[in-house]
Design an enzyme around this catalytic site. Structure first.
Site, PDB file in Angstrom:
ATOM      1  N   HIS A   7      -5.688   6.958  -2.477  1.00 23.33           N
ATOM      2  CA  HIS A   7      -6.624   6.026  -1.721  1.00 23.33           C
ATOM      3  C   HIS A   7      -8.029   6.061  -2.678  1.00 23.33           C
ATOM      4  CE1 HIS A   7      -4.762   7.294   2.372  1.00 23.33           C
ATOM      5  NE2 HIS A   7      -4.435   6.144   2.083  1.00 23.33           N
TER       6      HIS A   7
ATOM      7  N   HIS B 160       1.631   4.240  -2.915  1.00 22.82           N
ATOM      8  CA  HIS B 160       1.500   5.509  -2.884  1.00 22.82           C
ATOM      9  C   HIS B 160       2.993   6.225  -3.200  1.00 22.82           C
ATOM     10  CE1 HIS B 160      -2.097   6.387  -0.329  1.00 22.82           C
ATOM     11  NE2 HIS B 160      -1.642   5.843   0.673  1.00 22.82           N
TER      12      HIS B 160
ATOM     13  N   HIS C  22       0.780  -1.175   0.019  1.00 19.07           N
ATOM     14  CA  HIS C  22       0.113   0.116  -0.045  1.00 19.07           C
ATOM     15  C   HIS C  22       0.795   1.441  -0.080  1.00 19.07           C
ATOM     16  CE1 HIS C  22      -3.569   2.458   1.579  1.00 19.07           C
ATOM     17  NE2 HIS C  22      -2.412   3.232   2.007  1.00 19.07           N
ATOM     18  N   GLU C  23       1.976   1.355   0.961  1.00 14.16           N
ATOM     19  CA  GLU C  23       2.736   2.355   0.951  1.00 14.16           C
ATOM     20  C   GLU C  23       3.615   2.516  -0.393  1.00 14.16           C
ATOM     21  OE1 GLU C  23       2.244   4.648   2.970  1.00 14.16           O
ATOM     22  OE2 GLU C  23       0.865   3.793   4.112  1.00 14.16           O
TER      23      GLU C  23
END
Length: 428
Positions: A160, A154, A150-151
């Site tokens: 999101h 980013h 997830h990071e």
């Protein structure tokens, strides 16, 4: 290592000033960890660091904020070896499914500097003003490979899913149950700023927060799915989904690598940018052309109750399935064990399914284990469940699910202990 200030309304501070606070409860997602260690209130949407000038999109549009591949990165010299392994696993996932690659090189600028900071957070996309762009992963963040994924997403340019400008068509937020210091974590992007690639809303996206994110009363949801079947599909980080992968491939123009390759992939799959002779398949499908069932995880090789193909007739049949972890302590697996089943019927028929029971660690967000049903568009995440209360209606009868065609896909995921279930099915 410099970390630039972050700016949003009513808050101007420096990450250097963030208090460490108490350690995070293990095995939750990045938003929970940041809230518990006391950094969530300093980060846009709970885990995003921003500089003064920014453009907010589901994925970035500006070419100068996409990384030239391979993306250079370095590990802080004190970064734990176990955490390093989780980062490499997450990078490997993205590299195998997309054209995105990574190269460890601390002497190239700009590059991503990965360190054990306070909480789990990243900037979105390449920040041209930074020579060393920070990616913070405290140890709790690396308990789960797909929190790390997830990071990294980013860092590569993803915002999101629940921040999309059109999100109100798909979810609602109960602000009365949100920690007052974290209401800004549910900021919604405007349609003018949004670039969600005209993709369908993906409840199961690795970029979506969970149903109870930042809740004051953890027995009540914060995020409500407009289609309640998807209430437990949000934010459980079982894996980055087929849609997540496809969006990464679009963002980095990966499809150009296989532009001259005939697409023989089935079920909405497509040639893999990392190897055009292979297919990127929707979750639950495998084989050379997505024509068969996805293989079970390595840890299930001796589990005779894991995976298979079932044939539905007009007479109701039952079957028992299970996925097991051999983890029975306070630790959980960083990546879930998984099994898949295909239920098939003759052409012109559909499949009716009732889940009779689920035996599994039960939580509102199904963050440990989950049973998934795919009944129509196999490129999207299906409804997920981990408690009996999820599968019974208000009259204490099992809910009835029906596929749109002659195929239904069942997936079972487990990071802790085991998940057992019984299903009744028939062709209709």
């Amino acid at each position: 290592m410099q970390i630039l200030p972050i700016f949003f309304p009513l808050l101007i501070t420096s990450l250097h000033a963030i208090p460490r606070g108490r350690r995070a409860v293990r095995n939750r997602n990045e938003g929970d960890i940041n809230s518990l260690v006391g950094v969530g209130q300093y980060l846009y949407q709970g885990d995003i660091a921003v500089v003064k000038s920014r453009a907010r999109r589901a994925v970035i549009r500006q070419k100068h904020k996409k990384w030239k591949l391979p993306m250079p990165y370095s590990f802080d010299r004190n970064f734990p070896s176990r955490s390093r392994q989780r980062v490499l696993e997450a990078m490997q996932f993205w590299s195998e499914k997309t054209c995105v690659t990574f190269h460890e090189n601390r002497y190239v600028y700009p590059h991503v500097s990965i360190f054990e900071g306070n909480g789990c957070w990243s900037f979105v996309g390449k920040q041209p003003s930074l020579r060393e762009q920070s990616l913070s992963l405290e140890r709790s963040c690396t308990d789960h490979t797909f929190v790390v994924a997830h990071e990294i997403a980013h860092t590569l340019g993803f915002y999101h899913e629940h921040a999309r400008g059109d999100r109100d068509q798909f979810i609602s937020i109960d602000y009365s149950n949100v920690n007052p210091n974290l209401t800004f974590a549910f900021a919604k992007e405007s349609e003018k700023q949004l670039d969600h690639q005209e993709a369908a809303y993906e409840y199961g996206s690795v970029m979506h927060y969970s149903v109870d994110q930042f809740a004051v009363n953890t027995n009540r949801p914060v995020i409500y799915a407009r289609d309640q079947k998807f209430a437990q599909a949000m934010g459980n980080r079982m894996r980055a989904t087929f849609q997540d992968v496809s969006r990464m491939n679009v963002l980095y123009n990966c499809h150009e690598r296989c532009a001259n390759t005939l697409n023989r992939c089935q079920q909405g799959g497509y040639p893999a940018p990392s190897d055009c002779s292979q297919c990127v398949c929707p979750d639950g499908f495998g084989g050379n052309f997505c024509e068969t069932i996805e293989a079970h995880s390595v840890g299930q090789k001796d589990n005779s109750d894991c995976g298979g193909v079932l044939w539905a007739s007009e007479t109701s049949q039952t079957f028992y399935g299970a996925v097991r972890t051999r983890v029975h302590s306070n630790s959980v697996l960083p990546t879930p064990e998984h099994c898949f089943w295909h239920i098939r019927a003759s052409q012109g028929k559909s499949i009716e399914i009732q889940i009779k029971n689920i035996i599994s660690p039960c939580s509102m967000s199904c963050s440990f284990n989950a049973l998934e049903l795919k009944l129509s568009n196999f490129t999207m995440t299906g409804p997920r469940f981990c408690c009996d209360e999820h599968i019974y209606n208000r009259y204490s009868q099992p809910k009835v699910f029906q596929s749109e065609g002659p195929l239904a896909v069942i997936g079972a995921y487990a990071r802790y202990d085991y998940l057992d279930f019984n299903i009744e099915y028939r062709a209709v």
